[in-house]
Design a protein around this motif. Structure first.
Motif, PDB file in Angstrom:
ATOM      1  N   SER A 131     100.262  67.487 114.279  1.00  8.03           N
ATOM      2  CA  SER A 131      99.882  66.992 115.590  1.00  8.03           C
ATOM      3  C   SER A 131      99.663  68.506 115.914  1.00  8.03           C
ATOM      4  CB  SER A 131     101.227  66.201 116.510  1.00  8.03           C
ATOM      5  OG  SER A 131     100.285  66.826 117.864  1.00  8.03           O
ATOM      6  N   THR A 132      98.784  68.639 117.428  1.00  6.29           N
ATOM      7  CA  THR A 132      97.768  69.628 117.195  1.00  6.29           C
ATOM      8  C   THR A 132      97.674  69.849 118.855  1.00  6.29           C
ATOM      9  OG1 THR A 132      96.440  71.720 117.591  1.00  6.29           O
ATOM     10  CG2 THR A 132      95.810  69.503 116.883  1.00  6.29           C
ATOM     11  N   THR A 133      97.427  70.713 119.630  1.00  2.00           N
ATOM     12  CA  THR A 133      97.553  70.674 121.610  1.00  2.00           C
ATOM     13  C   THR A 133      95.433  70.897 120.883  1.00  2.00           C
ATOM     14  OG1 THR A 133      99.373  71.231 122.010  1.00  2.00           O
ATOM     15  CG2 THR A 133      97.316  70.945 123.776  1.00  2.00           C
ATOM     16  N   VAL A 134      94.990  70.293 121.613  1.00  2.00           N
ATOM     17  CA  VAL A 134      93.149  69.576 122.280  1.00  2.00           C
ATOM     18  C   VAL A 134      93.134  69.428 123.287  1.00  2.00           C
ATOM     19  CG1 VAL A 134      91.751  68.883 121.379  1.00  2.00           C
ATOM     20  CG2 VAL A 134      93.178  69.386 119.792  1.00  2.00           C
ATOM     21  N   GLY A 190      92.319  61.668 118.663  1.00  4.32           N
ATOM     22  CA  GLY A 190      93.487  61.523 118.153  1.00  4.32           C
ATOM     23  C   GLY A 190      94.536  60.873 118.713  1.00  4.32           C
ATOM     24  N   VAL A 191      94.961  60.794 118.066  1.00  5.50           N
ATOM     25  CA  VAL A 191      96.361  59.544 118.395  1.00  5.50           C
ATOM     26  C   VAL A 191      97.538  60.564 118.450  1.00  5.50           C
ATOM     27  CG1 VAL A 191      97.938  57.768 117.187  1.00  5.50           C
ATOM     28  CG2 VAL A 191      94.847  57.490 116.756  1.00  5.50           C
ATOM     29  N   THR A 192      98.371  59.887 119.479  1.00  2.96           N
ATOM     30  CA  THR A 192      99.870  60.887 120.115  1.00  2.96           C
ATOM     31  C   THR A 192     100.511  61.037 119.103  1.00  2.96           C
ATOM     32  OG1 THR A 192     100.465  59.563 121.463  1.00  2.96           O
ATOM     33  CG2 THR A 192      99.194  61.307 121.953  1.00  2.96           C
ATOM     34  N   THR A 193     101.248  59.268 118.579  1.00  7.74           N
ATOM     35  CA  THR A 193     102.647  58.930 118.243  1.00  7.74           C
ATOM     36  C   THR A 193     102.469  59.171 116.619  1.00  7.74           C
ATOM     37  OG1 THR A 193     101.435  56.622 118.038  1.00  7.74           O
ATOM     38  CG2 THR A 193     103.021  57.806 119.902  1.00  7.74           C
ATOM     39  N   TYR A 194     101.134  59.290 115.676  1.00  7.08           N
ATOM     40  CA  TYR A 194     101.306  59.136 113.674  1.00  7.08           C
ATOM     41  C   TYR A 194      99.570  58.921 113.678  1.00  7.08           C
ATOM     42  CZ  TYR A 194     100.389  54.267 115.849  1.00  7.08           C
ATOM     43  OH  TYR A 194     100.198  53.094 116.203  1.00  7.08           O
ATOM     44  N   THR A 195      99.613  58.966 112.455  1.00  5.77           N
ATOM     45  CA  THR A 195      98.359  59.519 112.005  1.00  5.77           C
ATOM     46  C   THR A 195      97.582  58.366 111.571  1.00  5.77           C
ATOM     47  OG1 THR A 195      99.557  59.413 109.128  1.00  5.77           O
ATOM     48  CG2 THR A 195      99.016  61.707 110.522  1.00  5.77           C
ATOM     49  N   PHE A 196      96.145  58.687 111.540  1.00  5.21           N
ATOM     50  CA  PHE A 196      95.222  57.495 111.298  1.00  5.21           C
ATOM     51  C   PHE A 196      94.695  57.313 109.794  1.00  5.21           C
ATOM     52  CE2 PHE A 196      94.249  59.931 114.753  1.00  5.21           C
ATOM     53  CZ  PHE A 196      92.483  60.076 114.543  1.00  5.21           C
ATOM     54  N   THR A 197      93.928  56.255 109.680  1.00  2.00           N
ATOM     55  CA  THR A 197      92.708  56.649 108.451  1.00  2.00           C
ATOM     56  C   THR A 197      91.362  56.116 108.701  1.00  2.00           C
ATOM     57  OG1 THR A 197      94.011  54.595 107.589  1.00  2.00           O
ATOM     58  CG2 THR A 197      95.485  56.391 107.281  1.00  2.00           C
TER      59      THR A 197
END
Length: 170
Positions: free
Chosen positions: A147-150, A87-94
């Motif tokens: 975003s979701t919480t894990v 996961g990345v907190t601030t934005y999506t990644f690819t």
């Protein structure tokens, strides 16, 4: 940040900080010295916020090792009810890069992302061939990725899901 040099630019502005990515004419650049010389980036890799391994009952936080190239080895997946989260907190990644110490055997891997309501299939290009070789897993960021919480940490996550039990865990 990582990237490939395509073109060099001069005089993008007196306020640019050396080593800090700056956007100019729709492209990202890294200033190499006192607003004089910039290197264009084709890719900016986001900092990985979290990597969790879930064995069906317990989460293991492998973030520190996952952030380091050649970091301490850890299990990616093993059992049929396992999940591996990045996961990345601030934005999506690819993309994600992998240095596989032990080749996985006995199961295949599918990928999912959180769309705000459910974990959803993610179409990937798997350069690791189901965690059997070093490589990169990449995808196009879904427009509905949420975003979701894990394990108590909110982020944009992808997760790897095994098709069954790995005879040899990657």
């Amino acid at each position: 940040s990582t990237g490939t040099v395509i073109v060099q630019r001069r005089n993008m502005g007196a306020n640019a900080l050396i080593g800090t990515a700056a956007r100019f004419e729709g492209k990202w650049y890294i200033p190499l010295g006192a607003s004089v010389l910039f290197v264009e980036l084709t890719t900016i890799a986001p900092p990985l916020t979290r990597q969790f391994y879930y064995n069906g009952t317990t989460f293991t936080d492998n973030t520190s090792a996952a952030r380091q190239v050649g970091g301490t080895a850890f299990t990616l997946l093993s059992g049929a009810s396992d999940f591996a989260y990045w996961g990345v907190t601030t934005y999506t990644f690819t993309r994600l890069g992998f240095d596989i110490l032990t080749a996985g055997a006995g199961a295949t891997v599918s990928w999912q992302y959180w769309n705000g309501a459910a974990w959803t299939a993610l179409t990937v290009t798997d350069g690791t061939t189901n965690f059997t070789v070093d490589g990169e897993v990449s995808w196009t960021a879904p427009v509905d990725w949420a975003s979701t919480t894990v394990n108590g940490i909110a982020a944009f996550y992808v997760r790897a899901v095994p098709s069954g039990v790995f005879g040899t865990a990657p």
